[in-house]
Design a protein around this motif. Structure first.
Motif, PDB file in Angstrom:
ATOM      1  N   THR A   1      30.042 -31.563   1.386  1.00 17.13           N
ATOM      2  CA  THR A   1      29.636 -30.453   2.256  1.00 17.13           C
ATOM      3  C   THR A   1      28.296 -30.718   2.942  1.00 17.13           C
ATOM      4  O   THR A   1      27.806 -29.864   3.688  1.00 17.13           O
ATOM      5  CB  THR A   1      29.538 -29.144   1.450  1.00 17.13           C
TER       6      THR A   1
ATOM      7  N   THR B   1      29.063 -27.784   6.081  1.00 16.32           N
ATOM      8  CA  THR B   1      30.432 -27.679   6.576  1.00 16.32           C
ATOM      9  C   THR B   1      30.931 -26.242   6.657  1.00 16.32           C
ATOM     10  O   THR B   1      31.786 -25.916   7.473  1.00 16.32           O
ATOM     11  CB  THR B   1      31.385 -28.482   5.694  1.00 16.32           C
ATOM     12  N   SER B   2      30.428 -25.364   5.799  1.00  8.41           N
ATOM     13  CA  SER B   2      30.820 -23.964   5.762  1.00  8.41           C
ATOM     14  C   SER B   2      29.805 -23.222   4.911  1.00  8.41           C
ATOM     15  O   SER B   2      29.004 -23.844   4.200  1.00  8.41           O
ATOM     16  CB  SER B   2      32.221 -23.803   5.159  1.00  8.41           C
ATOM     17  N   THR B   3      29.832 -21.889   4.979  1.00  5.76           N
ATOM     18  CA  THR B   3      28.932 -21.095   4.138  1.00  5.76           C
ATOM     19  C   THR B   3      29.689 -20.188   3.178  1.00  5.76           C
ATOM     20  O   THR B   3      29.079 -19.545   2.329  1.00  5.76           O
ATOM     21  CB  THR B   3      28.012 -20.218   5.013  1.00  5.76           C
ATOM     22  N   TYR B   4      31.018 -20.115   3.303  1.00  6.53           N
ATOM     23  CA  TYR B   4      31.811 -19.233   2.449  1.00  6.53           C
ATOM     24  C   TYR B   4      31.867 -19.782   1.019  1.00  6.53           C
ATOM     25  O   TYR B   4      32.190 -20.956   0.784  1.00  6.53           O
ATOM     26  CB  TYR B   4      33.226 -19.080   2.997  1.00  6.53           C
TER      27      TYR B   4
END
Length: 604
Positions: A267, A565-568
């Protein structure tokens, strides 16, 4: 009758005196001088001899009788050498007794430079055995001293090769070497030691006094650096340090470290932490951080990577903190899973506009739906049914802002604003705390909150040390605390069922389902406070869950900082949870669930 040739001879006994009495008399032949008696000379020589001998005797009496013991002791002391017999530092083992850190005997190579006649040749002979450059050894051999170190902490086998060279003036002394047989396994927990064998980080530092033990002594007589055969030896045996058995399971630890590290890299994150806890005892079965280090070579890594960030670093928990708000509201009777809320896109409190993570039209959610959809606005509305004082009281009961009780070096207790301090508590503090911002926790505290719900509302102090073994190998377990009740068993059961809704098709973490087991958990995405700038920068993405949800055996938290890559939480931290929890349930032989999760209404 006189003849012509006959003359009268002078009498030799009577020399003829001169006619004039005033003339000087001079003998005309040898004169016999009478000598004195020889006894006088003998007495004189004898006297001188006796005086000299008495001086020698007096000196001999002084040396042999008066100062004899003192001089003998001085001579012996010049030959005596006291060696330290190092105590073995106590071991660290996992919960099954598998060594994680241990101590082995080693030797230091020493030298008396005054006895080295050929420094260059000696260095050339030692270099290939010790693996040290010739010039470095020469420097040790040519110091202006009677003692110098050539090499430290070599193996006994290596010393045997050195000893076989038979080089006069080259000796050794016993010492120890700290070894971590599994490399970086649990490195941030165990810590590391310095060059002198003293703990400098982690539990090696925190328990240094117990681990060290007491060194012994050995006194021997030596001449020219070699021990006198059959000379008297005096020794005091060393007392080895205590060995520590941890609650850590090496298999789970290795699995968690590998999965966490892979996900942080995948990530593009700054780092991550993860904890697996047994809710009924508070035992920590695994505690991983990334980046990490190899304690066998700790100084090759920066200091930040050597910290146990699972306890030393804090972060705002975000939506994972909503479990405390829900438990407080249900325990106080402010709402139940079916209580209905109308969720607008914005809500204003204390002059500040609050929103959910994403914009949305007006929603109609139950309390269970508020948790399943992770609505900030719904959580604020629910918390207002009990008020700020009650919520503050429950946050304290869950241990926020307090030490975990593990006494881990460098631990941070997190931060909970003081409700009685106007400089810390404002009109927006209450609504902000309700959905997990404005307070901070470390990873163990965050895990402990969910473990409390998993343990039917009883908070157990996190436990990392299972017990100690003394010098004789006698094991004594540490005490498991009785725990403190935070909410009722009924409330805890209700919250667990609501957490199952988060992992259902209606929730934010449906990808966390594990075949054969009921799973409950909560995602979280929180703004990350940056101390360097004094403001928020980046995010912490988390997932904390438990299984089996109906009677949890394991609770696990995963938090990854500043992913790119994402925050979820379900996307970033969730995969680590699912992979490791699936393995852990099988590894611990936890029976699969035999019941189906209840279907709580999410919308109305």
């Amino acid at each position: 009758m006189r003849t012509p040739t006959s003359q009268q001879r002078p009498n030799p006994q009577r020399p003829q005196r001169p006619q004039n009495s005033k003339q000087r008399y001079e003998p005309t032949g040898p004169v016999m001088v009478p000598l004195e008696s020889p006894s006088k000379r003998i007495r004189f020589v004898t006297f001188i001899f006796l005086v000299v001998m008495s001086l020698y005797m007096a000196r001999l009496v002084e040396l042999q009788v008066v100062r004899g013991p003192e001089l003998a002791a001085t001579a012996q002391n010049s030959r005596l050498q006291t060696l330290t017999l190092p105590a073995l530092r106590g071991n660290f083992t996992d919960s099954d007794g598998v060594p994680i850190a241990t101590t082995v005997m080693a030797r230091n190579v020493t030298v008396d430079p005054k006895l080295i006649t050929d420094p260059a040749g000696t260095a050339a002979a030692l270099s290939p055995i010790l693996g040290i450059p010739v010039e470095t050894i020469v420097a040790s051999l040519t110091v202006d001293s009677r003692f110098s170190y050539v090499a430290k902490r070599i193996t006994p086998d290596t010393w045997k090769l050195v000893a076989e060279l038979g080089i006069p003036g080259v000796f050794s002394e016993p010492t120890t070497n700290r070894v971590y047989p599994n490399g970086n396994l649990a490195a941030s927990v165990i810590g590391y030691v310095g060059a002198e064998g003293t703990g400098l980080g982690g539990l090696e530092f925190g328990l240094n006094e117990q681990l060290m033990g007491q060194d012994g002594k050995l006194t021997v007589e030596r001449v020219n650096g070699r021990e006198i055969p059959a000379s008297e030896r005096q020794s005091i045996d060393p007392v080895n340090g205590l060995s520590v058995r941890l609650t850590i399971d090496s298999n789970l630890q290795a699995m968690l470290e590998k999965s966490l590290g892979d996900q942080v890299v995948a990530t593009g994150a700054e780092g991550g932490v993860a904890v697996i806890m047994e809710p009924g005892t508070g035992n920590i079965l695994a505690m991983a951080t990334y980046p990490t280090f190899d304690p066998n070579n700790p100084f090759a890594t920066d200091d930040k990577s050597k910290r146990n960030t699972a306890v030393t670093d804090v972060f705002e928990p975000g939506s994972t903190s909503k479990v405390m708000t829900m438990a407080s509201v249900i325990e106080e009777g402010g709402a139940n899973p079916g209580t209905q809320y109308t969720i607008e896109n914005r809500i204003s409190r204390g002059g500040t506009s609050f929103k959910d993570y994403v914009d949305h039209p007006t929603l109609r959610l139950t309390l269970a739906g508020v948790l399943a959809k992770s609505s900030n606005i719904g959580t604020i509305l629910a918390s207002e049914s009990i008020g700020e004082n009650k919520l503050y009281e429950y946050l304290q009961k869950f241990g926020i802002g307090q030490s975990t009780g593990m006494n881990f070096p460098g631990e941070s207790g997190g931060k909970l604003p003081d409700i009685n301090n106007e400089n810390e508590w404002s009109a927006t503090t209450f609504p902000t705390l309700a959905f997990g911002q404005g307070l901070s926790v470390n990873a163990v505290q965050a895990t402990s909150v969910f473990a409390t719900i998993a343990n039917d509302g009883v908070r157990m102090l996190p436990r990392l040390i299972a017990g100690y073994s003394n010098n004789e190998g006698v094991y004594e377990p540490t005490t498991v605390n009785e725990g403190v009740r935070v909410v009722s068993p009924e409330t805890a059961k209700t919250v667990r069922e609501m957490l199952e809704g988060v992992v259902s098709e209606d929730g934010t973490a449906k990808n966390m389902q594990i075949p054969g087991y009921r799973v409950g958990g909560k995602t979280g995405t929180a703004n990350r406070y940056d101390e360097a700038t004094g403001g928020y920068s980046g995010y912490t993405s988390s997932f904390i869950g438990m299984a089996p949800a109906e009677k949890p055996a394991l609770v696990m938290s995963v938090s990854i900082h500043n992913p790119k890559t994402s925050t979820y939480g379900s996307v970033v931290a969730g995969p680590v949870f699912k992979k490791v929890m699936t393995y852990a349930l099988a590894h611990k032989k936890v029976p699969p669930s035999t019941t189906k999760p209840p279907k709580l209404p999410v919308e109305w």
